[in-house]
Design a protein around this motif. Structure first.
Motif, mmCIF file in Angstrom:
data_model
loop_
_atom_site.group_PDB
_atom_site.id
_atom_site.type_symbol
_atom_site.label_atom_id
_atom_site.label_comp_id
_atom_site.label_asym_id
_atom_site.label_seq_id
_atom_site.Cartn_x
_atom_site.Cartn_y
_atom_site.Cartn_z
ATOM 1 N N GLY A 172 0.900 -0.916 -0.039
ATOM 2 C CA GLY A 172 -0.115 0.108 0.233
ATOM 3 C C GLY A 172 0.899 1.184 0.165
ATOM 4 O O GLY A 172 0.269 1.967 -1.087
ATOM 5 N N VAL A 173 1.391 1.398 0.454
ATOM 6 C CA VAL A 173 2.269 2.237 1.161
ATOM 7 C C VAL A 173 3.768 2.582 -0.279
ATOM 8 O O VAL A 173 4.225 3.858 -0.992
ATOM 9 C CB VAL A 173 3.473 2.339 2.575
ATOM 10 N N SER A 174 4.190 1.407 -0.872
ATOM 11 C CA SER A 174 4.876 1.794 -2.128
ATOM 12 C C SER A 174 4.006 1.511 -3.079
ATOM 13 O O SER A 174 4.700 2.799 -4.445
ATOM 14 C CB SER A 174 5.641 0.641 -2.034
ATOM 15 N N SER A 175 2.650 1.609 -3.285
ATOM 16 C CA SER A 175 2.148 2.367 -4.103
ATOM 17 C C SER A 175 1.494 4.037 -4.435
ATOM 18 O O SER A 175 0.835 4.298 -5.469
ATOM 19 C CB SER A 175 0.578 1.493 -4.477
ATOM 20 N N LEU A 176 1.980 4.230 -3.593
ATOM 21 C CA LEU A 176 1.722 5.484 -3.801
ATOM 22 C C LEU A 176 2.571 6.612 -3.909
ATOM 23 O O LEU A 176 1.842 7.385 -4.481
ATOM 24 C CB LEU A 176 1.496 6.556 -1.339
ATOM 25 N N SER A 177 3.343 6.240 -4.406
ATOM 26 C CA SER A 177 4.370 6.866 -5.472
ATOM 27 C C SER A 177 4.747 8.022 -4.647
ATOM 28 O O SER A 177 6.445 8.025 -5.250
ATOM 29 C CB SER A 177 3.565 6.768 -6.859
ATOM 30 N N ASP A 178 4.592 8.790 -3.920
ATOM 31 C CA ASP A 178 5.758 9.760 -3.241
ATOM 32 C C ASP A 178 5.510 9.896 -1.805
ATOM 33 O O ASP A 178 4.324 9.948 -1.173
ATOM 34 C CB ASP A 178 5.573 11.398 -4.152
ATOM 35 N N VAL A 179 6.316 10.025 -0.906
ATOM 36 C CA VAL A 179 6.270 10.719 0.194
ATOM 37 C C VAL A 179 5.095 11.624 0.978
ATOM 38 O O VAL A 179 5.258 11.583 2.020
ATOM 39 C CB VAL A 179 8.154 11.018 1.043
ATOM 40 N N SER A 180 4.981 12.662 0.197
ATOM 41 C CA SER A 180 4.202 13.419 0.333
ATOM 42 C C SER A 180 2.510 12.583 0.391
ATOM 43 O O SER A 180 1.882 13.410 1.202
ATOM 44 C CB SER A 180 4.479 14.744 -0.725
ATOM 45 N N ILE B 10 8.383 3.439 2.403
ATOM 46 C CA ILE B 10 9.514 4.375 1.737
ATOM 47 C C ILE B 10 10.194 4.508 1.320
ATOM 48 O O ILE B 10 10.465 5.230 0.622
ATOM 49 C CB ILE B 10 9.062 5.360 3.379
ATOM 50 N N ALA B 11 10.846 2.906 1.686
ATOM 51 C CA ALA B 11 12.591 3.263 1.475
ATOM 52 C C ALA B 11 11.760 2.724 -0.222
ATOM 53 O O ALA B 11 12.896 2.896 -0.956
ATOM 54 C CB ALA B 11 13.164 2.526 2.848
ATOM 55 N N LEU B 12 11.062 1.829 -0.341
ATOM 56 C CA LEU B 12 10.858 1.591 -1.639
ATOM 57 C C LEU B 12 10.515 2.699 -2.889
ATOM 58 O O LEU B 12 10.673 2.572 -3.762
ATOM 59 C CB LEU B 12 10.154 0.058 -1.984
ATOM 60 N N ILE B 13 10.224 3.434 -2.038
ATOM 61 C CA ILE B 13 9.419 4.575 -2.891
ATOM 62 C C ILE B 13 10.734 5.234 -3.111
ATOM 63 O O ILE B 13 10.875 5.912 -4.344
ATOM 64 C CB ILE B 13 8.289 5.768 -1.905
ATOM 65 N N MET B 14 11.947 5.385 -2.187
ATOM 66 C CA MET B 14 12.423 6.520 -2.094
ATOM 67 C C MET B 14 13.712 6.099 -3.538
ATOM 68 O O MET B 14 14.838 7.280 -3.543
ATOM 69 C CB MET B 14 13.601 7.047 -1.147
ATOM 70 N N ILE B 15 13.437 4.739 -3.455
ATOM 71 C CA ILE B 15 15.137 3.804 -4.456
ATOM 72 C C ILE B 15 14.617 4.641 -5.699
ATOM 73 O O ILE B 15 13.818 3.943 -5.945
ATOM 74 C CB ILE B 15 15.075 2.576 -3.756
ATOM 75 N N PRO B 16 15.357 4.365 -7.283
ATOM 76 C CA PRO B 16 15.386 3.844 -7.737
ATOM 77 C C PRO B 16 13.873 3.343 -8.448
ATOM 78 O O PRO B 16 14.222 1.835 -7.873
ATOM 79 C CB PRO B 16 16.287 3.698 -8.703
ATOM 80 N N PRO B 17 13.064 3.413 -9.327
ATOM 81 C CA PRO B 17 12.091 2.749 -9.700
ATOM 82 C C PRO B 17 12.305 1.232 -10.231
ATOM 83 O O PRO B 17 11.440 0.157 -10.183
ATOM 84 C CB PRO B 17 11.210 3.592 -10.323
ATOM 85 N N ASP B 18 13.112 1.155 -10.805
ATOM 86 C CA ASP B 18 13.564 0.434 -11.971
ATOM 87 C C ASP B 18 14.617 -1.119 -10.563
ATOM 88 O O ASP B 18 14.088 -2.183 -10.702
ATOM 89 C CB ASP B 18 14.847 0.422 -12.622
ATOM 90 N N LYS B 19 14.381 -0.871 -9.650
ATOM 91 C CA LYS B 19 15.109 -1.564 -8.587
ATOM 92 C C LYS B 19 13.916 -2.024 -7.612
ATOM 93 O O LYS B 19 14.487 -2.949 -7.227
ATOM 94 C CB LYS B 19 16.450 -0.697 -7.994
ATOM 95 N N ALA B 20 13.435 -0.844 -7.721
ATOM 96 C CA ALA B 20 11.824 -1.192 -6.537
ATOM 97 C C ALA B 20 10.687 -2.076 -7.222
ATOM 98 O O ALA B 20 10.661 -2.626 -6.489
ATOM 99 C CB ALA B 20 11.152 -0.141 -6.428
ATOM 100 N N ALA B 21 11.022 -1.946 -8.684
ATOM 101 C CA ALA B 21 9.926 -3.184 -9.484
ATOM 102 C C ALA B 21 10.117 -4.415 -8.662
ATOM 103 O O ALA B 21 9.213 -5.129 -8.932
ATOM 104 C CB ALA B 21 9.825 -3.178 -11.136
ATOM 105 N N PRO B 22 11.190 -4.875 -9.092
ATOM 106 C CA PRO B 22 11.094 -6.660 -8.815
ATOM 107 C C PRO B 22 10.611 -6.680 -6.748
ATOM 108 O O PRO B 22 9.830 -8.173 -6.530
ATOM 109 C CB PRO B 22 12.683 -7.134 -8.669
ATOM 110 N N VAL B 23 11.027 -5.749 -5.776
ATOM 111 C CA VAL B 23 10.907 -6.331 -5.072
ATOM 112 C C VAL B 23 8.761 -6.242 -4.501
ATOM 113 O O VAL B 23 8.587 -7.062 -4.117
ATOM 114 C CB VAL B 23 11.312 -5.012 -4.108
ATOM 115 N N ASN B 24 8.821 -5.256 -5.412
ATOM 116 C CA ASN B 24 7.084 -4.517 -5.605
ATOM 117 C C ASN B 24 6.273 -5.718 -6.210
ATOM 118 O O ASN B 24 5.560 -6.254 -5.646
ATOM 119 C CB ASN B 24 6.831 -3.387 -6.151
ATOM 120 N N ASP B 25 6.822 -6.622 -7.335
ATOM 121 C CA ASP B 25 6.075 -7.598 -7.643
ATOM 122 C C ASP B 25 6.098 -8.875 -6.972
ATOM 123 O O ASP B 25 5.404 -9.475 -6.482
ATOM 124 C CB ASP B 25 6.585 -7.895 -8.841
#
Length: 434
Positions: free
Chosen positions: A63-71, A173-188
């Motif tokens: 849920g948090v990682s899908s919010l796309s930005d910390v604000s 929050i950490a997943l939002i802040m790292i590069p999207p291509d690196k976060a994608a496998p973890v999100n999947d």
């Protein structure tokens, strides 16, 4: 019963459980019920507890990682917590008004008070000891307790849900802040894991009607023993107190939440109740917001049309910190005990109850009976004899079922409000409940 909707299956299981409990009490089948039926209720509760921690952890991360930005997370989080605290304070205040107007504690005779004290002396001592450990902690200890020193240790304890939520928020929050291509496998990975966990929930819920039957059958025989008349007499003696608490809980579920759903959520309350009904019935039978959480999330998403990114954040948080029903009950119970002991509480003391009950609700575990332990802290803060808890232990299990239903309804209400203000509410044209 396979062709019936889930909520009807649960209702039938509840009714049959109560009926069996009364018959078992009358026919001398108490031991048989406790030995051969009640354990299946325990197994059902254990299954729900089994999935609670994985569900909260994974759903919050996704849920948090899908919010796309910390604000955006900050905006949704502050909005959610603000509404939760507001409804809790309102619940406590209304509980105090009710108990001061109706004065149920003055209906007890001294003889009956002594009888309850003697009957529940050991339980009262146990609750007092548990609360004393909490009371001795420093003022910032609740804040310290939120941050785990070992997340794996926290995940082995359902009572450490705040620590799990903290880690899940930090991870998301950490997943939002790292590069999207690196976060994608973890999100999947977590998306797939979330789907698997939800499927486990579906499997567990197939046993819900039978688990509810066993739970209520065991509850009734424990309450009545071999004399069904004892349960009736006890309910009559404490009926006034129970009615006052129930009026307060109905105030929340029939007035406060409808107003919020219809004004902020812009949804018909009948539609809302129909969608959340299976979760309400499970909350009533299990007395656990945490155990009901999987079903609450499913109802909110599929029946009410609340976006998953809202439910996966707001509902797990609500199951941990939003206890409107429990807070209202604590306010009524504290003043009720004071009245039974002939103690007149000042306005300052009662305002102290508002503050303590609100803060205690945040730290209360979302499991059956947690409200009693936190009530001891409320009593100590107000200078009310802790021994008075013996007066309310008998009907507490029944009231626990009612206040948990209110807690779960409040969580869903706030989830709908946040979703509407964020443009994440898309109600289905027709509610279909499995």
């Amino acid at each position: 019963m396979k062709n019936l909707a889930l909520h009807w299956q649960i209702l039938i299981g509840m009714a049959l459980g109560v009926l069996w409990g009364m018959l078992a009490s009358s026919l001398g089948l108490v031991d048989f019920t406790l030995d051969w039926i009640s354990p299946f209720g325990t197994i059902f509760i254990n299954l729900l507890k089994l999935i609670a921690v994985p569900l909260v952890l994974v759903s919050l991360i996704t849920g948090v990682s899908s919010l796309s930005d910390v604000s955006r997370l900050s905006r949704i989080g502050s909005k959610t917590i603000g509404i939760y605290l507001g409804t809790t304070v309102l619940a406590v205040l209304f509980g105090l008004v009710l108990v001061n107007v109706f004065e149920p504690g003055k209906a007890f005779s001294p003889e009956k008070r002594e009888e309850f004290k003697e009957q529940f002396a050991s339980t009262t001592t146990q609750r007092s000891s548990a609360a004393a450990a909490v009371e001795q902690q420093g003022p910032l200890q609740p804040l310290v307790d939120i941050v785990p020193d070992n997340i794996f240790k926290s995940m082995t304890n359902n009572g450490s849900m705040l620590q799990i939520i903290f880690f899940a928020l930090l991870f998301g929050i950490a997943l939002i802040m790292i590069p999207p291509d690196k976060a994608a496998p973890v999100n999947d990975f977590f998306e797939g894991l979330n789907l698997a966990i939800l499927k486990i929930v579906d499997i567990i819920m197939m046993a819900a009607p039978y688990g509810v039957f066993a739970l209520l059958a065991g509850l009734v025989v424990e309450f009545a023993g071999n004399d069904p008349g004892a349960a009736v007499e006890l309910l009559l003696v404490l009926g006034y107190y129970c009615i006052v608490v129930t009026i307060g809980l109905l105030f929340m579920i029939l007035l406060v939440y409808p107003v919020l759903v219809m004004t902020v959520g812009k949804t018909k309350y009948k539609h809302f109740l129909k969608g959340i009904f299976p979760a309400q019935m499970l909350a009533f039978s299990t007395s656990s917001s945490a155990a009901t959480l999987p079903v609450t999330m499913e109802c909110a998403e599929k029946n009410l049309g609340i976006n998953k990114e809202i439910t996966s954040f707001v509902l797990p948080l609500g199951a941990t910190i939003n206890m409107d029903g429990t807070s209202l009950y604590q306010a009524v119970a504290a003043v009720f005990i004071a009245q039974a002991y002939g103690i007149d509480l000042s306005l300052t003391a009662q305002l102290g109850i508002v503050m303590t009950a609100t803060l205690a609700s945040i730290g209360a575990a979302a499991v059956p009976g947690a409200g009693i332990v936190m009530l001891v802290i409320v009593l100590q803060q107000a200078g009310i004899p802790i021994e008075g808890i013996a007066l309310i232990l008998a009907p507490d299990r029944i009231l626990d079922m009612l206040r948990t239903t209110v807690n779960v309804t409040g969580d869903a209400t706030v989830s709908m409000m946040v979703a509407r203000t964020e443009g994440q509410l898309h109600p289905p044209t027709e509610i279909t409940i499995k």
